[in-house]
Scaffold this active site. Sequence first.
Site, PDB file in Angstrom:
ATOM      1  N   HIS A  85       8.607  -9.978  13.185  1.00 37.21           N
ATOM      2  CA  HIS A  85       7.931  -9.709  11.910  1.00 37.21           C
ATOM      3  C   HIS A  85       7.046 -10.886  11.518  1.00 37.21           C
ATOM      4  O   HIS A  85       7.525 -12.013  11.395  1.00 37.21           O
ATOM      5  CB  HIS A  85       8.961  -9.461  10.798  1.00 37.21           C
ATOM      6  N   ASP A 164      12.081  -0.891  -2.216  1.00 35.04           N
ATOM      7  CA  ASP A 164      11.110  -1.952  -1.952  1.00 35.04           C
ATOM      8  C   ASP A 164       9.685  -1.409  -2.026  1.00 35.04           C
ATOM      9  O   ASP A 164       8.798  -2.058  -2.580  1.00 35.04           O
ATOM     10  CB  ASP A 164      11.351  -2.592  -0.582  1.00 35.04           C
ATOM     11  N   ARG A 171       4.900  -5.120  -7.946  1.00 31.60           N
ATOM     12  CA  ARG A 171       4.637  -6.558  -7.791  1.00 31.60           C
ATOM     13  C   ARG A 171       3.159  -6.800  -7.563  1.00 31.60           C
ATOM     14  O   ARG A 171       2.572  -7.734  -8.112  1.00 31.60           O
ATOM     15  CB  ARG A 171       5.453  -7.126  -6.623  1.00 31.60           C
ATOM     16  N   SER A 186      12.409  -8.394   0.301  1.00 30.83           N
ATOM     17  CA  SER A 186      11.540  -7.307   0.731  1.00 30.83           C
ATOM     18  C   SER A 186      11.444  -7.257   2.259  1.00 30.83           C
ATOM     19  O   SER A 186      11.648  -6.211   2.886  1.00 30.83           O
ATOM     20  CB  SER A 186      10.156  -7.517   0.095  1.00 30.83           C
ATOM     21  N   LYS A 190      13.781  -4.567   5.172  1.00 33.28           N
ATOM     22  CA  LYS A 190      13.154  -3.711   6.178  1.00 33.28           C
ATOM     23  C   LYS A 190      13.660  -4.043   7.582  1.00 33.28           C
ATOM     24  O   LYS A 190      13.739  -3.167   8.441  1.00 33.28           O
ATOM     25  CB  LYS A 190      11.625  -3.844   6.071  1.00 33.28           C
TER      26      LYS A 190
END
Length: 437
Positions: A85, A164, A171, A186, A190
């Site tokens: 990620h 989220d 946000r 967040s 995931k």
Amino acid sequence: MRTFDARDVVARKRDGETVGDGDIEAFVRAFTAGEIADEVAAAFLMAAYIRGLNAGETLALTRAYVSSGRTIGLRSIERPLVDKHSTGGVGDTVTLVFAPLAASLGLAVAKLSGRGLGHTGGTIDKLEAIPGMRTDLSAEELERQVGRIGCAVAAQGADIVPADGRLYALRDATATVASIPLIAASVMSKKLAITSDLVLLDVKAGSGAFMKTPEAAAELARACIEIARAEGRAVRAAVTDMSQPLGRAIGNALDVAEAVDVLSARASGRLREVVETLAAAALTSVAGAGEEEARTRAARSLDDGAALERFREMVEAQGGDPRVADDPGAVLPVAAVVHPVASEGSGYVSAVDAEALGRAAAALGAGRRRKDEPIDPSVGIVLRAGIGDLVEARQPLALVHAADADAARAATDAVRSAFTLSGAAVAPPPLVLGWLE
Ligand code: URA
Ligand code: CA
């Protein structure tokens, strides 16, 4: 038992108190069920942004996010599953190269990605620049494809961590994105919603990233690692430089073409270096390879076409035109106007405002200001100079790929002002700033 009051949770966070796990869970559950109004949730986010969340609160928030939706088990996959990620940057094309490269090395990558928002691009938008490419794979399709060819990159469905998804949109609307605990919860929710043997984080630092300094990026990495540890998930994090866009392309079709250049060993440079480093780290962590051997194998897969072949298979499996792997220029959409941005003076490039370039690319149509806005896959920016390069007056700093001449003109000044030149030689910044685990 005390009854749950959402306003009480907001008030306690506003006053800098700690909110208990049960209350955080109840808050997220009620919000997901539509029982808490957006303005109440936004007030909580702002309080959390300003006051911060401690490790326990961050973990409770992460767990509440995960519980808000379904999870994906991938039980049939036998190869080591690596979930890479990258935390959001400008012109970041790491996933498009990493997934097929890792697959060619015997690892498995089942990657759920998002669309771009604001100045950062999204992997799904990039993939969809390939004609025919499908990204809305079901969990079953994802698992089958990863079992067959070792990699798949799909859009994260609305049924994964829906809390989220909705809070992220809030946000974005309320200037509360750039908070370390909120980003950590967040991102990690995931990662935890889908099985993996290793979470490999590429935390960006610099002008194009959420975290502007290496220290802040390291702090975000530590917050993510703490969550992974608490959940028993193996994790490693690299902090990598985003003080300028990664690679030369910023766009969608342009970023796919750049990924193909790296996969076919036509391009070396910083994108290749980051991907090779991450792939080697994955091999050492889950396949027991030595560091040097891992690096050699990753480089060989890029040089001998094995990674490119996996990319072709992945594109074909998802309905895309596989010829993109051979001749991206013939397959990908092309912008109507390509306009050079000439340097006014001469000197060494000492700084590049990556966020400004990301915004300029978004204004050209490569990104979106609001969720659900359409994008233009053909447009964007290709840099001709990076930090440390010497440029002469009137030499192009970049090429703007635009839908028409007006859009190109509008982008030109923004692109030119993103570059700072200096009379003295400047060393390019290091790329991998450190590892945490
Ligand atoms: N990426 C995410 O998925 N979440 C954030 O909060 C920031 C970046
Ligand atoms: Ca790029």
